[in-house]
Design a protein around this motif. Structure first.
Motif, PDB file in Angstrom:
ATOM      1  N   TYR A 119       0.818  -1.214   0.000  1.00  0.00           N
ATOM      2  CA  TYR A 119       0.000   0.000   0.000  1.00  0.00           C
ATOM      3  C   TYR A 119       0.849   1.259   0.000  1.00  0.00           C
ATOM      4  O   TYR A 119       0.470   2.267  -0.584  1.00  0.00           O
ATOM      5  CB  TYR A 119      -0.985  -0.018   1.173  1.00  0.00           C
ATOM      6  N   THR A 122       1.913   2.341  -3.477  1.00  0.00           N
ATOM      7  CA  THR A 122       0.929   3.005  -4.344  1.00  0.00           C
ATOM      8  C   THR A 122       1.136   4.521  -4.372  1.00  0.00           C
ATOM      9  O   THR A 122       0.598   5.190  -5.239  1.00  0.00           O
ATOM     10  CB  THR A 122      -0.523   2.711  -3.886  1.00  0.00           C
ATOM     11  N   THR A 170      -6.094   5.136  -0.584  1.00  0.00           N
ATOM     12  CA  THR A 170      -6.075   3.768  -1.106  1.00  0.00           C
ATOM     13  C   THR A 170      -6.745   2.829  -0.124  1.00  0.00           C
ATOM     14  O   THR A 170      -7.577   1.998  -0.510  1.00  0.00           O
ATOM     15  CB  THR A 170      -4.619   3.303  -1.362  1.00  0.00           C
TER      16      THR A 170
END
Length: 183
Positions: A119, A122, A170
């Motif tokens: 994550y 990203t 996200t």
């Protein structure tokens, strides 16, 4: 400016005042109690107790208002809620929380580094480097700013915040919870 309320008025005027206070102040008290973790029933109890105190003080000519009846009543309600909350906190039996709670199990449940990294990635390479410099390498923000070519600490702090917000977005978009990061 100090106002004094005297309940020497006819009963109808008293009822109007109390009804008006209920309509104008109860929603504010309910919102406060809810924000502080209480239920609607808690809010009703707190408000009614506050209204009784307000009425008793007014009847005994002990009610001196600095601002308004609504503010005074809200202050009483907040005080009652705080006292109730504090008393409940001190009187809780913490053994009931320990049932079915294994401390060793909780300690072993650590977030997965691989899932977290996925994550964080990203956000992009530059954000990863900036977050790594600040959080992993523990560089002061002044050093991070000069390392990444920002005009100053404030600019670097803003960029770090934006990077963290990308990760939050996200996680939010995918409706992830803490448990999703546990392996």
């Amino acid at each position: 400016m100090v106002n004094e309320i005297v309940f020497d008025e006819p009963v109808i005027q008293r009822e109007k005042l109390i009804t008006g206070l209920y309509k104008s102040t109860f929603p504010v008290v309910a919102k406060y109690v809810s924000k502080m973790g209480g239920s609607f029933d808690d809010a009703k109890d707190v408000f009614q107790d506050a209204l009784v105190i307000f009425y008793e003080k007014a009847v005994a000519n002990e009610l001196l208002l600095v601002s308004s009846e609504k503010a005074y009543l809200l202050g009483i309600a907040k005080h009652i809620w705080f006292k109730k909350f504090r008393d409940n906190l001190f009187n809780q039996n913490f053994d009931c929380f320990a049932e079915g709670f294994d401390v060793a199990e909780q300690i072993n449940e650590q977030p997965s580094a691989n899932k977290l990294m996925r994550y964080l990635e990203t956000t992009g390479k530059k954000c990863m480097e900036l977050l790594s410099a600040f959080y992993f390498h523990k560089l002061p923000m002044k050093d991070v700013a000069s390392l990444f070519g920002y005009a100053g600490e404030r600019s670097a702090t803003v960029q770090k915040y934006k990077c963290i917000e990308k990760v939050r977005e996200t996680v939010k978009e995918q409706s992830l919870a803490y448990e999703d990061f546990i392996e």
